[in-house]
Design a protein around this motif. Structure first.
Motif, PDB file in Angstrom:
ATOM      1  N   PRO A 142     -16.252 -47.751 -17.415  1.00  0.00           N
ATOM      2  CA  PRO A 142     -16.276 -47.432 -18.834  1.00  0.00           C
ATOM      3  C   PRO A 142     -17.671 -47.004 -19.266  1.00  0.00           C
ATOM      4  O   PRO A 142     -18.674 -47.401 -18.666  1.00  0.00           O
ATOM      5  CB  PRO A 142     -15.876 -48.762 -19.498  1.00  0.00           C
ATOM      6  N   ARG A 143     -17.733 -46.213 -20.318  1.00  0.00           N
ATOM      7  CA  ARG A 143     -19.033 -45.703 -20.754  1.00  0.00           C
ATOM      8  C   ARG A 143     -19.995 -46.842 -21.054  1.00  0.00           C
ATOM      9  O   ARG A 143     -21.162 -46.809 -20.682  1.00  0.00           O
ATOM     10  CB  ARG A 143     -18.829 -44.840 -22.000  1.00  0.00           C
ATOM     11  N   ASN A 144     -19.517 -47.839 -21.800  1.00  0.00           N
ATOM     12  CA  ASN A 144     -20.386 -48.962 -22.175  1.00  0.00           C
ATOM     13  C   ASN A 144     -20.088 -50.169 -21.292  1.00  0.00           C
ATOM     14  O   ASN A 144     -19.782 -51.250 -21.779  1.00  0.00           O
ATOM     15  CB  ASN A 144     -20.174 -49.315 -23.646  1.00  0.00           C
ATOM     16  N   HIS A 145     -20.153 -49.967 -19.987  1.00  0.00           N
ATOM     17  CA  HIS A 145     -19.817 -51.060 -19.080  1.00  0.00           C
ATOM     18  C   HIS A 145     -20.870 -52.159 -19.139  1.00  0.00           C
ATOM     19  O   HIS A 145     -22.021 -51.933 -19.472  1.00  0.00           O
ATOM     20  CB  HIS A 145     -19.647 -50.548 -17.656  1.00  0.00           C
ATOM     21  N   TYR A 170     -27.049 -60.401 -28.330  1.00  0.00           N
ATOM     22  CA  TYR A 170     -25.794 -59.758 -28.740  1.00  0.00           C
ATOM     23  C   TYR A 170     -26.051 -58.290 -29.033  1.00  0.00           C
ATOM     24  O   TYR A 170     -27.039 -57.943 -29.684  1.00  0.00           O
ATOM     25  CB  TYR A 170     -25.221 -60.456 -29.969  1.00  0.00           C
ATOM     26  N   CYS A 171     -25.164 -57.437 -28.544  1.00  0.00           N
ATOM     27  CA  CYS A 171     -25.396 -55.991 -28.617  1.00  0.00           C
ATOM     28  C   CYS A 171     -24.712 -55.336 -29.813  1.00  0.00           C
ATOM     29  O   CYS A 171     -23.697 -55.813 -30.324  1.00  0.00           O
ATOM     30  CB  CYS A 171     -24.899 -55.318 -27.337  1.00  0.00           C
ATOM     31  N   GLY A 177     -24.138 -44.174 -29.222  1.00  0.00           N
ATOM     32  CA  GLY A 177     -22.957 -44.934 -28.833  1.00  0.00           C
ATOM     33  C   GLY A 177     -23.172 -45.875 -27.676  1.00  0.00           C
ATOM     34  O   GLY A 177     -22.212 -46.387 -27.102  1.00  0.00           O
ATOM     35  N   GLU A 178     -24.421 -46.112 -27.313  1.00  0.00           N
ATOM     36  CA  GLU A 178     -24.729 -47.051 -26.233  1.00  0.00           C
ATOM     37  C   GLU A 178     -24.931 -48.451 -26.803  1.00  0.00           C
ATOM     38  O   GLU A 178     -25.466 -48.619 -27.910  1.00  0.00           O
ATOM     39  CB  GLU A 178     -25.983 -46.608 -25.484  1.00  0.00           C
ATOM     40  N   LEU A 179     -24.510 -49.455 -26.033  1.00  0.00           N
ATOM     41  CA  LEU A 179     -24.704 -50.837 -26.457  1.00  0.00           C
ATOM     42  C   LEU A 179     -26.134 -51.274 -26.157  1.00  0.00           C
ATOM     43  O   LEU A 179     -26.592 -51.194 -25.019  1.00  0.00           O
ATOM     44  CB  LEU A 179     -23.719 -51.762 -25.743  1.00  0.00           C
ATOM     45  N   VAL A 180     -26.822 -51.731 -27.207  1.00  0.00           N
ATOM     46  CA  VAL A 180     -28.207 -52.193 -27.077  1.00  0.00           C
ATOM     47  C   VAL A 180     -28.341 -53.520 -27.820  1.00  0.00           C
ATOM     48  O   VAL A 180     -27.637 -53.776 -28.789  1.00  0.00           O
ATOM     49  CB  VAL A 180     -29.200 -51.168 -27.659  1.00  0.00           C
ATOM     50  N   PRO A 181     -29.236 -54.410 -27.375  1.00  0.00           N
ATOM     51  CA  PRO A 181     -29.403 -55.706 -28.049  1.00  0.00           C
ATOM     52  C   PRO A 181     -29.853 -55.539 -29.496  1.00  0.00           C
ATOM     53  O   PRO A 181     -30.644 -54.650 -29.818  1.00  0.00           O
ATOM     54  CB  PRO A 181     -30.478 -56.408 -27.207  1.00  0.00           C
TER      55      PRO A 181
END
Length: 359
Positions: A142-145, A170-171, A177-181
Protein backbone atom coordinates in the motif's frame (compact mmCIF):
# COMPACT_ATOMS: atom_id res chain seq x y z
CA UNK A 1 18.80 -49.92 15.98
CA UNK A 2 17.99 -49.14 12.36
CA UNK A 3 14.72 -50.14 10.76
CA UNK A 4 14.53 -53.06 8.37
CA UNK A 5 12.59 -52.33 5.19
CA UNK A 6 8.89 -53.07 5.72
CA UNK A 7 9.26 -54.21 9.32
CA UNK A 8 9.07 -52.36 12.61
CA UNK A 9 12.03 -52.53 14.96
CA UNK A 10 12.03 -51.92 18.71
CA UNK A 11 12.98 -48.30 17.97
CA UNK A 12 9.80 -47.75 15.94
CA UNK A 13 7.21 -47.59 18.70
CA UNK A 14 3.52 -47.24 17.93
CA UNK A 15 3.50 -43.65 19.14
CA UNK A 16 6.47 -42.76 16.96
CA UNK A 17 4.87 -44.25 13.85
CA UNK A 18 1.58 -42.44 14.49
CA UNK A 19 3.38 -39.12 14.94
CA UNK A 20 5.36 -39.68 11.74
CA UNK A 21 2.18 -40.52 9.81
CA UNK A 22 0.54 -37.30 11.00
CA UNK A 23 3.62 -35.27 10.12
CA UNK A 24 3.70 -36.82 6.65
CA UNK A 25 0.00 -36.15 6.04
CA UNK A 26 0.38 -32.59 7.27
CA UNK A 27 3.39 -31.79 5.09
CA UNK A 28 2.55 -33.66 1.88
CA UNK A 29 -1.22 -33.77 1.51
CA UNK A 30 -4.13 -31.35 1.09
CA UNK A 31 -7.77 -31.43 -0.04
CA UNK A 32 -6.85 -32.57 -3.54
CA UNK A 33 -3.64 -34.53 -2.99
CA UNK A 34 -3.54 -37.67 -0.89
CA UNK A 35 -1.02 -40.42 -0.13
CA UNK A 36 -1.69 -44.14 -0.35
CA UNK A 37 -0.95 -46.44 2.56
CA UNK A 38 1.81 -47.98 0.45
CA UNK A 39 3.41 -44.57 -0.16
CA UNK A 40 3.28 -43.77 3.53
CA UNK A 41 4.74 -47.15 4.45
CA UNK A 42 7.59 -46.68 1.98
CA UNK A 43 8.31 -43.12 3.17
CA UNK A 44 8.44 -44.24 6.80
CA UNK A 45 10.03 -47.62 6.10
CA UNK A 46 7.38 -49.55 8.00
CA UNK A 47 4.90 -52.32 7.25
CA UNK A 48 1.95 -51.29 5.03
CA UNK A 49 -0.50 -53.30 7.15
CA UNK A 50 0.60 -51.37 10.23
CA UNK A 51 0.08 -48.09 8.40
CA UNK A 52 -3.43 -49.08 7.32
CA UNK A 53 -4.35 -49.94 10.90
CA UNK A 54 -3.10 -46.61 12.20
CA UNK A 55 -4.88 -44.72 9.42
CA UNK A 56 -8.20 -46.39 10.30
CA UNK A 57 -7.69 -45.49 13.95
CA UNK A 58 -6.76 -41.89 13.15
CA UNK A 59 -9.77 -41.62 10.87
CA UNK A 60 -12.09 -42.50 13.75
CA UNK A 61 -10.65 -40.05 16.29
CA UNK A 62 -9.85 -36.74 14.46
CA UNK A 63 -6.49 -35.96 16.14
CA UNK A 64 -6.17 -32.33 17.27
CA UNK A 65 -9.64 -31.70 15.83
CA UNK A 66 -8.44 -32.43 12.28
CA UNK A 67 -10.14 -35.18 10.29
CA UNK A 68 -7.98 -37.90 8.75
CA UNK A 69 -9.75 -39.42 5.73
CA UNK A 70 -9.27 -41.05 2.38
CA UNK A 71 -10.24 -39.04 -0.71
CA UNK A 72 -11.23 -41.08 -3.78
CA UNK A 73 -11.44 -40.23 -7.45
CA UNK A 74 -15.11 -39.33 -7.11
CA UNK A 75 -14.18 -36.70 -4.48
CA UNK A 76 -11.76 -35.15 -6.98
CA UNK A 77 -14.20 -34.91 -9.90
CA UNK A 78 -14.28 -31.12 -9.61
CA UNK A 79 -10.75 -30.56 -8.35
CA UNK A 80 -9.13 -27.20 -9.15
CA UNK A 81 -5.53 -28.43 -9.26
CA UNK A 82 -4.02 -29.85 -12.44
CA UNK A 83 -2.78 -33.04 -10.76
CA UNK A 84 -5.30 -34.23 -8.14
CA UNK A 85 -4.28 -37.44 -6.40
CA UNK A 86 -6.51 -39.80 -4.38
CA UNK A 87 -5.28 -41.15 -1.08
CA UNK A 88 -5.16 -40.41 2.63
CA UNK A 89 -5.09 -36.79 3.79
CA UNK A 90 -5.59 -34.68 6.91
CA UNK A 91 -7.87 -31.68 6.92
CA UNK A 92 -6.05 -28.33 7.14
CA UNK A 93 -6.13 -26.19 10.28
CA UNK A 94 -8.21 -23.53 8.49
CA UNK A 95 -11.05 -24.10 6.05
CA UNK A 96 -11.39 -22.04 2.88
CA UNK A 97 -13.78 -19.48 4.38
CA UNK A 98 -11.51 -18.90 7.38
CA UNK A 99 -8.51 -18.56 5.07
CA UNK A 100 -10.30 -15.92 2.98
CA UNK A 101 -11.39 -13.94 6.04
CA UNK A 102 -7.91 -13.92 7.57
CA UNK A 103 -6.18 -13.16 4.28
CA UNK A 104 -8.57 -10.37 3.33
CA UNK A 105 -8.23 -8.93 6.83
CA UNK A 106 -4.47 -8.89 6.46
CA UNK A 107 -4.75 -7.18 3.08
CA UNK A 108 -6.78 -4.34 4.64
CA UNK A 109 -3.87 -3.38 6.86
CA UNK A 110 -1.29 -0.91 5.61
CA UNK A 111 1.50 -3.28 6.42
CA UNK A 112 4.57 -3.56 4.19
CA UNK A 113 4.27 -5.91 1.22
CA UNK A 114 7.00 -8.28 2.44
CA UNK A 115 5.22 -8.69 5.77
CA UNK A 116 1.93 -9.31 3.99
CA UNK A 117 3.46 -11.91 1.69
CA UNK A 118 4.89 -13.79 4.67
CA UNK A 119 1.64 -13.60 6.65
CA UNK A 120 -0.58 -14.62 3.73
CA UNK A 121 1.76 -17.51 2.91
CA UNK A 122 1.39 -18.81 6.47
CA UNK A 123 -2.41 -18.50 6.33
CA UNK A 124 -2.45 -20.41 3.03
CA UNK A 125 -0.19 -23.10 4.50
CA UNK A 126 -2.56 -23.58 7.45
CA UNK A 127 -5.39 -23.90 4.93
CA UNK A 128 -3.56 -26.47 2.84
CA UNK A 129 -3.16 -24.02 -0.05
CA UNK A 130 0.53 -23.19 0.19
CA UNK A 131 1.07 -23.89 -3.50
CA UNK A 132 -1.61 -21.46 -4.68
CA UNK A 133 -0.89 -17.71 -4.95
CA UNK A 134 -3.41 -15.27 -3.55
CA UNK A 135 -4.01 -13.53 -6.85
CA UNK A 136 -2.31 -11.19 -9.32
CA UNK A 137 -1.79 -7.65 -8.13
CA UNK A 138 -3.18 -8.29 -4.67
CA UNK A 139 0.13 -8.30 -2.81
CA UNK A 140 1.44 -4.87 -3.78
CA UNK A 141 2.60 -2.64 -0.95
CA UNK A 142 0.00 0.00 0.00
CA UNK A 143 1.11 3.56 -0.62
CA UNK A 144 1.14 4.42 3.09
CA UNK A 145 2.46 1.09 4.31
CA UNK A 146 3.58 0.69 7.89
CA UNK A 147 6.56 -1.63 8.29
CA UNK A 148 5.95 -1.66 12.05
CA UNK A 149 2.33 -2.80 11.76
CA UNK A 150 2.67 -6.47 12.73
CA UNK A 151 5.07 -5.67 15.55
CA UNK A 152 2.67 -2.97 16.75
CA UNK A 153 -0.20 -5.47 16.86
CA UNK A 154 1.90 -7.90 18.86
CA UNK A 155 2.95 -5.23 21.35
CA UNK A 156 -0.60 -3.90 21.71
CA UNK A 157 -1.95 -7.38 22.34
CA UNK A 158 0.65 -7.90 25.05
CA UNK A 159 0.00 -4.47 26.59
CA UNK A 160 -3.76 -5.06 26.68
CA UNK A 161 -3.39 -8.52 28.20
CA UNK A 162 -1.05 -7.30 30.96
CA UNK A 163 -2.62 -3.85 31.49
CA UNK A 164 0.52 -1.95 30.54
CA UNK A 165 0.52 1.74 29.59
CA UNK A 166 1.95 2.59 26.17
CA UNK A 167 3.95 5.43 24.60
CA UNK A 168 3.95 6.15 20.87
CA UNK A 169 3.95 8.71 18.08
CA UNK A 170 0.84 9.23 15.96
CA UNK A 171 0.80 10.06 12.26
CA UNK A 172 -1.18 12.44 10.12
CA UNK A 173 -1.07 13.15 6.37
CA UNK A 174 1.23 15.68 4.77
CA UNK A 175 0.45 17.62 1.60
CA UNK A 176 1.55 14.70 -0.58
CA UNK A 177 -0.65 12.20 1.24
CA UNK A 178 2.21 10.57 3.11
CA UNK A 179 1.85 9.58 6.75
CA UNK A 180 4.17 11.63 8.96
CA UNK A 181 4.34 11.98 12.78
CA UNK A 182 2.39 14.83 14.34
CA UNK A 183 4.73 17.52 15.64
CA UNK A 184 4.77 20.14 18.36
CA UNK A 185 5.20 23.84 17.58
CA UNK A 186 9.00 23.50 17.78
CA UNK A 187 9.00 20.72 15.16
CA UNK A 188 9.61 17.87 17.61
CA UNK A 189 7.66 14.69 16.92
CA UNK A 190 4.89 14.62 19.49
CA UNK A 191 4.87 11.78 22.02
CA UNK A 192 1.62 10.32 23.31
CA UNK A 193 0.80 8.21 26.36
CA UNK A 194 -2.28 6.02 26.71
CA UNK A 195 -3.99 3.12 28.48
CA UNK A 196 -4.82 0.48 25.81
CA UNK A 197 -8.02 -1.56 26.19
CA UNK A 198 -9.26 -3.18 23.00
CA UNK A 199 -8.47 -3.73 19.30
CA UNK A 200 -11.45 -3.65 16.95
CA UNK A 201 -12.07 -3.64 13.21
CA UNK A 202 -14.75 -1.15 12.06
CA UNK A 203 -15.49 0.78 8.85
CA UNK A 204 -12.51 -0.76 7.04
CA UNK A 205 -10.19 0.47 9.79
CA UNK A 206 -8.39 -1.26 12.65
CA UNK A 207 -8.92 0.76 15.83
CA UNK A 208 -7.30 0.83 19.25
CA UNK A 209 -9.79 1.80 21.94
CA UNK A 210 -7.79 3.55 24.64
CA UNK A 211 -7.60 6.33 27.20
CA UNK A 212 -5.23 9.08 26.08
CA UNK A 213 -3.44 10.88 28.92
CA UNK A 214 -4.53 13.35 30.27
CA UNK A 215 -8.02 13.42 28.69
CA UNK A 216 -11.24 12.21 30.29
CA UNK A 217 -12.88 10.39 27.35
CA UNK A 218 -12.06 7.26 25.41
CA UNK A 219 -10.12 7.65 22.18
CA UNK A 220 -10.20 5.59 18.98
CA UNK A 221 -6.87 5.48 17.15
CA UNK A 222 -6.09 4.07 13.71
CA UNK A 223 -3.58 1.32 14.47
CA UNK A 224 -1.70 1.75 11.19
CA UNK A 225 -0.87 5.33 12.18
CA UNK A 226 0.99 4.33 15.35
CA UNK A 227 4.77 4.57 15.25
CA UNK A 228 7.62 3.91 17.71
CA UNK A 229 5.32 2.06 20.11
CA UNK A 230 6.73 1.02 23.47
CA UNK A 231 5.02 -0.25 26.59
CA UNK A 232 5.66 -0.08 30.30
CA UNK A 233 7.93 -2.75 31.74
CA UNK A 234 5.53 -3.42 34.61
CA UNK A 235 2.03 -4.92 34.60
CA UNK A 236 -1.04 -3.02 35.82
CA UNK A 237 0.40 0.42 35.04
CA UNK A 238 -2.78 1.90 33.55
CA UNK A 239 -3.97 5.26 34.86
CA UNK A 240 -7.57 4.15 34.42
CA UNK A 241 -9.24 0.80 33.91
CA UNK A 242 -11.73 0.28 31.10
CA UNK A 243 -14.48 -0.41 33.65
CA UNK A 244 -13.98 3.10 35.07
CA UNK A 245 -15.76 4.36 31.92
CA UNK A 246 -18.92 2.38 32.68
CA UNK A 247 -22.07 4.48 32.97
CA UNK A 248 -23.03 2.45 36.03
CA UNK A 249 -20.19 2.52 38.60
CA UNK A 250 -19.05 -0.93 39.63
CA UNK A 251 -20.31 -2.68 36.49
CA UNK A 252 -18.19 -3.98 33.59
CA UNK A 253 -17.79 -1.75 30.55
CA UNK A 254 -19.10 -3.43 27.38
CA UNK A 255 -16.66 -2.18 24.75
CA UNK A 256 -18.36 -4.04 21.88
CA UNK A 257 -21.75 -2.49 22.68
CA UNK A 258 -20.02 0.87 23.08
CA UNK A 259 -18.54 0.66 19.58
CA UNK A 260 -21.84 -0.53 18.12
CA UNK A 261 -23.42 2.70 19.38
CA UNK A 262 -21.08 4.66 17.12
CA UNK A 263 -21.43 4.23 13.35
CA UNK A 264 -18.26 6.33 13.40
CA UNK A 265 -15.91 6.00 16.41
CA UNK A 266 -16.21 9.36 18.19
CA UNK A 267 -16.18 10.41 21.82
CA UNK A 268 -19.27 11.35 23.80
CA UNK A 269 -22.23 9.52 25.28
CA UNK A 270 -24.84 7.56 23.37
CA UNK A 271 -28.48 8.66 23.58
CA UNK A 272 -31.85 7.26 22.46
CA UNK A 273 -32.61 8.29 18.88
CA UNK A 274 -35.91 7.86 17.05
CA UNK A 275 -36.22 8.15 13.28
CA UNK A 276 -38.54 7.44 10.36
CA UNK A 277 -37.23 5.46 7.38
CA UNK A 278 -39.11 5.15 4.11
CA UNK A 279 -37.91 2.51 1.68
CA UNK A 280 -34.99 0.16 2.21
CA UNK A 281 -33.61 -0.65 5.64
CA UNK A 282 -30.15 -1.35 4.23
CA UNK A 283 -28.75 2.07 5.30
CA UNK A 284 -29.86 1.24 8.84
CA UNK A 285 -28.59 -2.29 9.28
CA UNK A 286 -25.37 -1.63 7.38
CA UNK A 287 -24.40 0.63 10.29
CA UNK A 288 -26.51 -0.25 13.37
CA UNK A 289 -26.57 -3.80 14.70
CA UNK A 290 -29.01 -3.24 17.56
CA UNK A 291 -31.91 -1.30 16.04
CA UNK A 292 -35.56 -1.66 17.08
CA UNK A 293 -37.81 -1.40 14.01
CA UNK A 294 -41.60 -1.14 13.78
CA UNK A 295 -43.41 -1.18 10.44
CA UNK A 296 -45.82 1.77 10.20
CA UNK A 297 -46.75 1.57 6.51
CA UNK A 298 -46.15 -0.27 3.24
CA UNK A 299 -42.48 0.77 3.12
CA UNK A 300 -42.32 2.99 6.20
CA UNK A 301 -40.68 2.17 9.51
CA UNK A 302 -40.20 3.76 12.89
CA UNK A 303 -36.71 3.04 14.15
CA UNK A 304 -35.13 3.42 17.56
CA UNK A 305 -31.41 3.16 18.24
CA UNK A 306 -29.04 4.17 21.01
CA UNK A 307 -26.15 6.01 19.42
CA UNK A 308 -23.78 8.93 19.63
CA UNK A 309 -25.36 12.14 18.23
CA UNK A 310 -22.38 13.40 16.26
CA UNK A 311 -21.76 9.97 14.71
CA UNK A 312 -25.47 9.71 13.79
CA UNK A 313 -25.34 13.20 12.26
CA UNK A 314 -22.52 12.06 9.97
CA UNK A 315 -24.42 8.87 9.16
CA UNK A 316 -27.66 10.70 8.32
CA UNK A 317 -25.84 13.15 6.03
CA UNK A 318 -24.69 10.23 3.88
CA UNK A 319 -28.33 9.57 3.03
CA UNK A 320 -29.56 13.16 2.79
CA UNK A 321 -29.99 12.92 -0.99
CA UNK A 322 -33.49 11.49 -0.84
CA UNK A 323 -33.01 8.12 0.87
CA UNK A 324 -36.07 8.71 3.09
CA UNK A 325 -34.45 9.06 6.51
CA UNK A 326 -35.86 11.60 8.97
CA UNK A 327 -34.59 12.03 12.53
CA UNK A 328 -37.57 12.54 14.86
CA UNK A 329 -35.84 12.70 18.25
CA UNK A 330 -33.90 14.09 20.03
CA UNK A 331 -34.56 17.70 19.12
CA UNK A 332 -30.87 18.50 19.63
CA UNK A 333 -29.94 16.19 16.75
CA UNK A 334 -32.65 17.69 14.54
CA UNK A 335 -31.18 21.12 15.31
CA UNK A 336 -27.69 19.93 14.39
CA UNK A 337 -29.01 18.68 11.06
CA UNK A 338 -30.85 21.97 10.44
CA UNK A 339 -27.75 24.05 11.13
CA UNK A 340 -25.65 21.77 8.95
CA UNK A 341 -28.21 22.10 6.16
CA UNK A 342 -28.14 25.89 6.41
CA UNK A 343 -24.35 25.84 6.28
CA UNK A 344 -24.42 23.65 3.15
CA UNK A 345 -27.01 25.93 1.54
CA UNK A 346 -24.80 28.94 2.16
CA UNK A 347 -21.67 27.10 1.01
CA UNK A 348 -23.13 25.73 -2.19
CA UNK A 349 -26.05 28.06 -2.84
CA UNK A 350 -24.08 30.53 -4.98
CA UNK A 351 -22.26 30.25 -8.27
CA UNK A 352 -18.66 29.08 -8.17
CA UNK A 353 -16.32 32.03 -7.96
CA UNK A 354 -18.90 34.48 -6.51
CA UNK A 355 -18.93 35.84 -2.98
CA UNK A 356 -21.22 34.03 -0.58
CA UNK A 357 -23.03 35.59 2.37
CA UNK A 358 -20.93 35.68 5.51
CA UNK A 359 -21.61 32.87 7.95
Amino acid sequence: MARTKGRETPASSTAQIVVEILELLDSRTDREHGLSAAEIAEALDVNEKTVRGHLRTLGSMSPFGRRVRRIGRADLAHAESADPRPGWTIDPILDTAQMRLLTDGAMLSRSDGDYLRDLVAKVHAFAGRADRPYGPGRMSTPRNHNTEFLNTIELLDDAIAHERAITFRYCTYDIDGELVPRRDADGTAREYHADPYHLMYKNNMYYLVCHMHPYDDLSYLHVERLRDLTMSDADHTLERSLDSFSAVPGTPFDVVAHMNERPYPVTGEAVPIRMRITGSLEPLYDWFDDASVTRTGESEYEVRVVANERATLWWALQYADGRGIEILEPSSLRERLRLTGEHLAREYGGTAGTDLPSR
